[in-house]
Design a protein around this motif. Structure first.
Motif, PDB file in Angstrom:
ATOM      1  N   GLU A 195       0.872  -1.118   0.002  1.00  0.00           N
ATOM      2  CA  GLU A 195       0.073   0.004  -0.013  1.00  0.00           C
ATOM      3  C   GLU A 195       0.784   1.244   0.012  1.00  0.00           C
ATOM      4  O   GLU A 195       0.455   2.118  -0.654  1.00  0.00           O
ATOM      5  N   LEU A 196       1.994   1.155   0.646  1.00  0.00           N
ATOM      6  CA  LEU A 196       2.655   2.333   0.740  1.00  0.00           C
ATOM      7  C   LEU A 196       3.664   2.378  -0.589  1.00  0.00           C
ATOM      8  O   LEU A 196       3.570   3.677  -0.966  1.00  0.00           O
ATOM      9  N   ALA A 197       3.865   1.489  -1.146  1.00  0.00           N
ATOM     10  CA  ALA A 197       4.566   1.616  -2.322  1.00  0.00           C
ATOM     11  C   ALA A 197       3.646   2.265  -3.705  1.00  0.00           C
ATOM     12  O   ALA A 197       4.134   2.559  -4.581  1.00  0.00           O
ATOM     13  N   ALA A 198       2.251   2.358  -3.247  1.00  0.00           N
ATOM     14  CA  ALA A 198       1.433   2.902  -4.110  1.00  0.00           C
ATOM     15  C   ALA A 198       1.564   4.393  -3.948  1.00  0.00           C
ATOM     16  O   ALA A 198       1.130   5.368  -5.132  1.00  0.00           O
ATOM     17  N   THR A 246       8.874   2.962  -3.866  1.00  0.00           N
ATOM     18  CA  THR A 246       9.688   1.867  -3.003  1.00  0.00           C
ATOM     19  C   THR A 246       8.815   0.546  -3.180  1.00  0.00           C
ATOM     20  O   THR A 246       7.967   0.440  -4.157  1.00  0.00           O
ATOM     21  N   THR A 247       9.561  -0.570  -2.801  1.00  0.00           N
ATOM     22  CA  THR A 247       8.966  -2.011  -3.103  1.00  0.00           C
ATOM     23  C   THR A 247       9.078  -2.759  -1.792  1.00  0.00           C
ATOM     24  O   THR A 247       9.604  -2.454  -0.685  1.00  0.00           O
ATOM     25  N   ASP A 248       7.994  -3.629  -1.548  1.00  0.00           N
ATOM     26  CA  ASP A 248       7.821  -4.720  -0.652  1.00  0.00           C
ATOM     27  C   ASP A 248       9.120  -5.284  -0.350  1.00  0.00           C
ATOM     28  O   ASP A 248       9.658  -5.687   0.794  1.00  0.00           O
ATOM     29  N   ARG A 264      12.207   8.643   0.708  1.00  0.00           N
ATOM     30  CA  ARG A 264      11.869   7.204   0.814  1.00  0.00           C
ATOM     31  C   ARG A 264      12.931   6.309   1.749  1.00  0.00           C
ATOM     32  O   ARG A 264      12.390   5.315   2.291  1.00  0.00           O
ATOM     33  N   ALA A 265      14.062   7.065   2.160  1.00  0.00           N
ATOM     34  CA  ALA A 265      15.111   6.247   2.817  1.00  0.00           C
ATOM     35  C   ALA A 265      14.563   6.253   4.327  1.00  0.00           C
ATOM     36  O   ALA A 265      14.978   5.451   5.085  1.00  0.00           O
ATOM     37  N   THR A 266      13.361   7.016   4.722  1.00  0.00           N
ATOM     38  CA  THR A 266      13.164   7.257   6.059  1.00  0.00           C
ATOM     39  C   THR A 266      11.671   6.945   6.342  1.00  0.00           C
ATOM     40  O   THR A 266      11.191   6.524   7.122  1.00  0.00           O
ATOM     41  N   CYS A 267      11.004   7.464   5.278  1.00  0.00           N
ATOM     42  CA  CYS A 267       9.584   7.536   5.320  1.00  0.00           C
ATOM     43  C   CYS A 267       8.651   5.917   5.670  1.00  0.00           C
ATOM     44  O   CYS A 267       7.714   5.713   6.281  1.00  0.00           O
ATOM     45  N   ASP A 315      20.831  10.165   8.633  1.00  0.00           N
ATOM     46  CA  ASP A 315      22.007   9.531   8.215  1.00  0.00           C
ATOM     47  C   ASP A 315      21.839   8.172   8.324  1.00  0.00           C
ATOM     48  O   ASP A 315      22.517   7.868   9.425  1.00  0.00           O
ATOM     49  N   GLY A 316      21.041   7.441   7.440  1.00  0.00           N
ATOM     50  CA  GLY A 316      20.939   5.893   7.778  1.00  0.00           C
ATOM     51  C   GLY A 316      22.294   5.126   8.161  1.00  0.00           C
ATOM     52  O   GLY A 316      22.029   4.232   9.199  1.00  0.00           O
ATOM     53  N   LYS A 317      23.064   5.444   7.484  1.00  0.00           N
ATOM     54  CA  LYS A 317      24.357   4.232   7.345  1.00  0.00           C
ATOM     55  C   LYS A 317      24.906   4.527   8.994  1.00  0.00           C
ATOM     56  O   LYS A 317      25.500   3.929   9.506  1.00  0.00           O
ATOM     57  N   SER A 318      25.154   5.824   9.258  1.00  0.00           N
ATOM     58  CA  SER A 318      25.899   6.251  10.565  1.00  0.00           C
ATOM     59  C   SER A 318      24.930   5.750  11.718  1.00  0.00           C
ATOM     60  O   SER A 318      25.651   5.203  12.627  1.00  0.00           O
TER      61      SER A 318
END
Ligand code: UT7
Length: 328
Positions: free
Chosen positions: A21-24, A28-30, A152-155, A219-222
């Protein structure tokens, strides 16, 4: 005299949003979300539903199970990164009013995803003093209101919810109760995960970006690297402090940020993944609410019984980290 967790409660908003549903709505993808995080869905508060609304529902459920009324509470601690009002009043005061807990002191704790752990330590410590017996500790979040839906990297990572615990001080609990707590902070990493908002650097000038919404920056990686080290440090510190071994614990309950972070910790300690309680697939990352929601699920399913040893760990914005050992 010990301070025991005598009951828990939680509030999971009814609105469930799957990865598909989010990917709509988001690019992003499941498959990406599951393989990078272990998340399958999240729950969002209804329009108009506030963090304090979720907190009150979780609190009422815990109070009913503890068979206590609002006037029995001496202290209310709400851990949240998404208060009803940024700044003031505290969400705890709004919860206090909605519950009618007129004998209770009330304040918020902002320790990001470690908030509930910090809240437990605070309430546990404050209950040691005379004249206080019962505390309500809640972790509650409406993160859906502050994520950047363009990022998309955080939401895709976050969800809403609340979990609550009633702490009671009495001679009757024997060996039960909060046994050990270990808290740390690493403020040098504060900008790796923060809420972007208007600058407030001068008295008379308003930031021209004032009308833009506040939003999560990460900063996802750190944060990932910090989290893997933090969870390991917390476990080692709690084991050293208590003299216990991991085999003594019925459950290890980590903050639910990313399945891969927990799997890395499990590998480090040579433990099977199943020793860590995980529910991230259903709820995603609910920040300060994730540990109490997990504890409430375990208790409600009969998988935590009085006398069981449980270790909780948190890590997140601040940066903060810490954990507790509880004999249930
Ligand atoms: O509660 C505590 C706070 N938060 C955390 O603990 C989170 C810690 N960090 C993490 O869990 C991970 O860093 C994330 C899950 C946030 C990101 O995972 P990653 O493996 O570090 O991915 P990445 O940021 O390196 O991105 C890899 C790729 C990029 O594409 P390119 O540049 O390789 O072509 C991203 O654009 O994945 C892409 N990507 C996405 N693709 C589909 C990033 N987000 C998404 C997405 N859907 N939602």
């Amino acid at each position: 005299m010990s301070v025991a967790i005598v009951s828990t409660g939680s509030c999971i908003p009814a609105q469930r949003v799957s990865n598909e549903e989010l990917a709509a709505r988001v690019d992003t993808t499941d498959e990406w979300i599951r393989s990078h995080t272990g998340i399958g869905s999240r729950h969002f508060a209804e329009d108009g539903q506030t963090t304090s609304d979720l907190a009150v529902k979780a609190a009422l459920s815990a109070m009913e199970r503890a068979k206590i009324g609002p006037l029995d509470l001496d202290l209310i601690v709400v851990a949240t990164a998404t208060p009803d009002y940024f700044g003031f009043p505290s969400t705890a005061c709004i919860v206090q009013d909605k519950l009618g807990a007129t004998n209770a002191a009330a304040f918020d704790i902002n320790a990001g995803c470690t908030g509930f752990i910090y809240g437990l330590d605070t309430a546990w410590s404050m209950l040691q003093s005379d004249g206080r017996r019962r505390a309500l500790v809640v972790g509650a979040e409406t993160l859906s209101r502050i994520v950047d839906w363009e990022d998309r990297a955080t939401c895709v990572l976050f969800g809403d919810g609340a979990g609550a615990a009633i702490l009671d001080k009495s001679d009757d609990y024997g060996q039960r109760g909060v046994l050990h707590s270990w808290l740390r902070a690493k403020g040098s990493g504060s900008k790796s995960l923060y809420l972007r908002q208007p600058e407030r650097s001068s008295a008379y000038q308003r930031d021209t970006s004032y009308d833009r919404p506040v939003k999560v920056e990460m900063d996802g990686k750190s944060v990932y690297m910090f989290a893997v080290k933090a969870i390991t440090d917390v476990m080692e510190a709690l084991l050293a402090k208590s003299g216990l071994s991991l085999q003594d614990f019925r459950w290890i309950v980590p903050h639910q940020a990313n399945l891969r972070i927990v799997q890395a910790a499990a590998k480090r300690f040579g433990l099977p993944d199943e020793r860590f309680y995980m529910n991230i697939e259903e709820y995603a990352n609910t920040s300060a609410a994730s540990v109490p929601i997990a504890l409430d699920e375990l208790a409600s399913k009969g998988q935590l019984q009085p006398g069981d040893l449980v270790m909780t760990m948190g890590f997140g914005a601040g940066l903060t980290y810490g954990g507790t050992i509880i004999r249930w």
